[in-house]
Design a protein around this motif. Structure first.
Motif, PDB file in Angstrom:
ATOM      1  N   ILE A   1       0.836  -1.209   0.000  1.00 53.31           N
ATOM      2  CA  ILE A   1       0.000   0.000   0.000  1.00 53.31           C
ATOM      3  C   ILE A   1       0.869   1.257   0.000  1.00 53.31           C
ATOM      4  O   ILE A   1       0.627   2.204  -0.767  1.00 53.31           O
ATOM      5  N   CYS A   2       1.885   1.278   0.849  1.00 57.06           N
ATOM      6  CA  CYS A   2       2.766   2.454   0.915  1.00 57.06           C
ATOM      7  C   CYS A   2       3.518   2.663  -0.397  1.00 57.06           C
ATOM      8  O   CYS A   2       3.623   3.795  -0.891  1.00 57.06           O
ATOM      9  N   PHE A   3       4.035   1.580  -0.966  1.00 58.81           N
ATOM     10  CA  PHE A   3       4.743   1.702  -2.245  1.00 58.81           C
ATOM     11  C   PHE A   3       3.799   2.178  -3.343  1.00 58.81           C
ATOM     12  O   PHE A   3       4.175   2.978  -4.205  1.00 58.81           O
ATOM     13  N   GLY A   4       2.548   1.674  -3.323  1.00 52.13           N
ATOM     14  CA  GLY A   4       1.578   2.106  -4.314  1.00 52.13           C
ATOM     15  C   GLY A   4       1.216   3.575  -4.167  1.00 52.13           C
ATOM     16  O   GLY A   4       1.064   4.297  -5.166  1.00 52.13           O
ATOM     17  N   VAL A   5       1.067   4.045  -2.921  1.00 54.49           N
ATOM     18  CA  VAL A   5       0.762   5.461  -2.696  1.00 54.49           C
ATOM     19  C   VAL A   5       1.904   6.348  -3.175  1.00 54.49           C
ATOM     20  O   VAL A   5       1.682   7.423  -3.757  1.00 54.49           O
ATOM     21  N   LEU A   6       3.138   5.899  -2.986  1.00 49.08           N
ATOM     22  CA  LEU A   6       4.295   6.668  -3.447  1.00 49.08           C
ATOM     23  C   LEU A   6       4.453   6.631  -4.970  1.00 49.08           C
ATOM     24  O   LEU A   6       5.218   7.422  -5.526  1.00 49.08           O
ATOM     25  N   GLY A   7       3.745   5.708  -5.628  1.00 51.49           N
ATOM     26  CA  GLY A   7       3.852   5.593  -7.080  1.00 51.49           C
ATOM     27  C   GLY A   7       5.000   4.738  -7.548  1.00 51.49           C
ATOM     28  O   GLY A   7       5.420   4.818  -8.711  1.00 51.49           O
TER      29      GLY A   7
END
Length: 364
Positions: A229-235
């Motif tokens: 989730i965090c990696f996805g939010v960071l793009g």
């Protein structure tokens, strides 16, 4: 020398149960070493059964019958497997395939950056050193390509093994959950009726392994989900793939987090370079690792035996070298088993102490 050895044998193997425990340990060690591959589905089923036993116990505390609790736990397991096979694994496979396709471009960018090092730091790095390093990397990549090719040619037997696991393991898990008491009673009937040392070791290890398996599974799911989730939010590209890798890295304490840092940082660097996004990625990854080690692990493994980091790393190296992935996964429980055996092992001194204690109680 013989006198010293005889005294050592009389001290540690004077009790008949000590000899029996030693024989069982040696036989079990030989069986796992020689038949580990054949027994892999059975070992996998036992691990999953330990994990699902907590669900069965919780349902039974709520007043659900044993058979109904086992059936519900099995349905939860089957639903989780279907969800992983239908949604998670295809997405991870797709991202892994895209990463393999993009790897040559990333390597070219990395090679271009390495060739700039002699110009910027001529006193530290020479052009010949960079060329030697690039040549070594090309050789290693060629070997890795051959491994990937051989893997693709051997996919049919691997797929057959996966199908066997998907069918056989759930069936074994169901019967382990349903007939656990019956199986344990049968195994107990094969052992001597008086076995205080074995009972002590089994009570400690049963609780430790159950807590460890369930806690480690929960830790993998939480760390993988939060990381993705965090990696996805960071793009970040390949967020789900990297999240799964970070989740499974917790199987190897200390070493896993350090190793996984390399692909996370490398993909972030090739995507963003020396930018604020790259440093935000490193910061978020460091926060995830800190929360995992200082908050999540103490909560999940509060009942686990405290072990020194050196002992944990030694256990990972020793048991991982002996049994591969299973040894890495069970390094901490196996180290705990060794500690429990050493603490419970009957010696001539403990026998004398117990006799003195019993005589003093009789006098009172």
């Amino acid at each position: 020398m013989l006198t010293v050895f005889k005294g050592w044998m009389e001290r540690y193997f004077a009790d008949e149960e000590a000899v029996l425990v030693a024989v069982l340990l040696i036989v079990g060690f030989i069986v796992v070493i020689q038949l580990g591959g054949v027994l892999a589905p059975m070992i996998t089923a036992v691990i999953i059964a330990f994990m699902m036993q907590g669900v069965v116990s919780r349902l039974k505390k709520w007043g659900v019958g044993h058979k109904t609790a086992v059936s519900l736990a099995f349905l939860i397991l089957a639903g989780s497997m279907v969800l992983a096979l239908v949604y998670v694994l295809p997405a991870v496979w797709k991202q892994a395939h895209n990463l393999v396709k993009e790897t040559p471009r990333m390597l070219q960018d990395g090679q271009a950056l390495m060739l700039l090092l002699p110009e910027r730091y001529p006193a530290l790095v020479s052009e010949s050193q960079v060329n030697d390093l690039i040549g070594t990397l090309h050789t290693r990549l060629g070997d890795a390509g051959q491994v990937v090719l051989s893997f693709s040619l051997a996919q049919i037997p691997i797929l057959l093994s996966v199908l066997i696991y998907l069918v056989l393991v759930p069936i074994l898990v169901f019967f382990f959950l349903k007939d656990a008491d019956l199986m344990m009673s049968w195994l107990g009937s094969l052992l001597p009726s008086k076995r205080p040392v074995m009972r002590k070791i089994w009570r400690e290890m049963n609780q430790q392994i159950a807590n460890y398996v369930r806690g480690k599974f929960i830790e993998i799911v939480i760390v993988a989900g939060v990381s993705a989730i965090c990696f996805g939010v960071l793009g970040l590209k390949y967020a789900l793939l990297l999240g799964v890798v970070v989740g499974f890295s917790v199987l190897v304490p200390y070493i896993g987090a350090a190793v996984v840092t390399i692909p996370v940082a490398a993909i972030g660097f090739f995507q963003w370079g020396w930018s604020a996004d790259f440093f935000w990625l490193l910061f978020v990854y460091a926060v995830i690792q800190a929360l995992d080690g200082n908050v999540l692990v103490p909560l999940l493994f509060s009942e686990a035996v405290k072990m020194h980091p050196v002992a944990i790393i030694l256990a990972v190296l020793v048991f991982g070298g002996l049994w591969g992935l299973w040894g890495v996964f069970f390094a901490i429980p196996l180290a705990t088993l060794v500690n429990a055996i050493l603490n419970a092992w009957p010696t001539s001194l403990t026998n004398e102490a117990s006799v003195v204690e019993e005589s003093s109680e009789l006098e009172l």
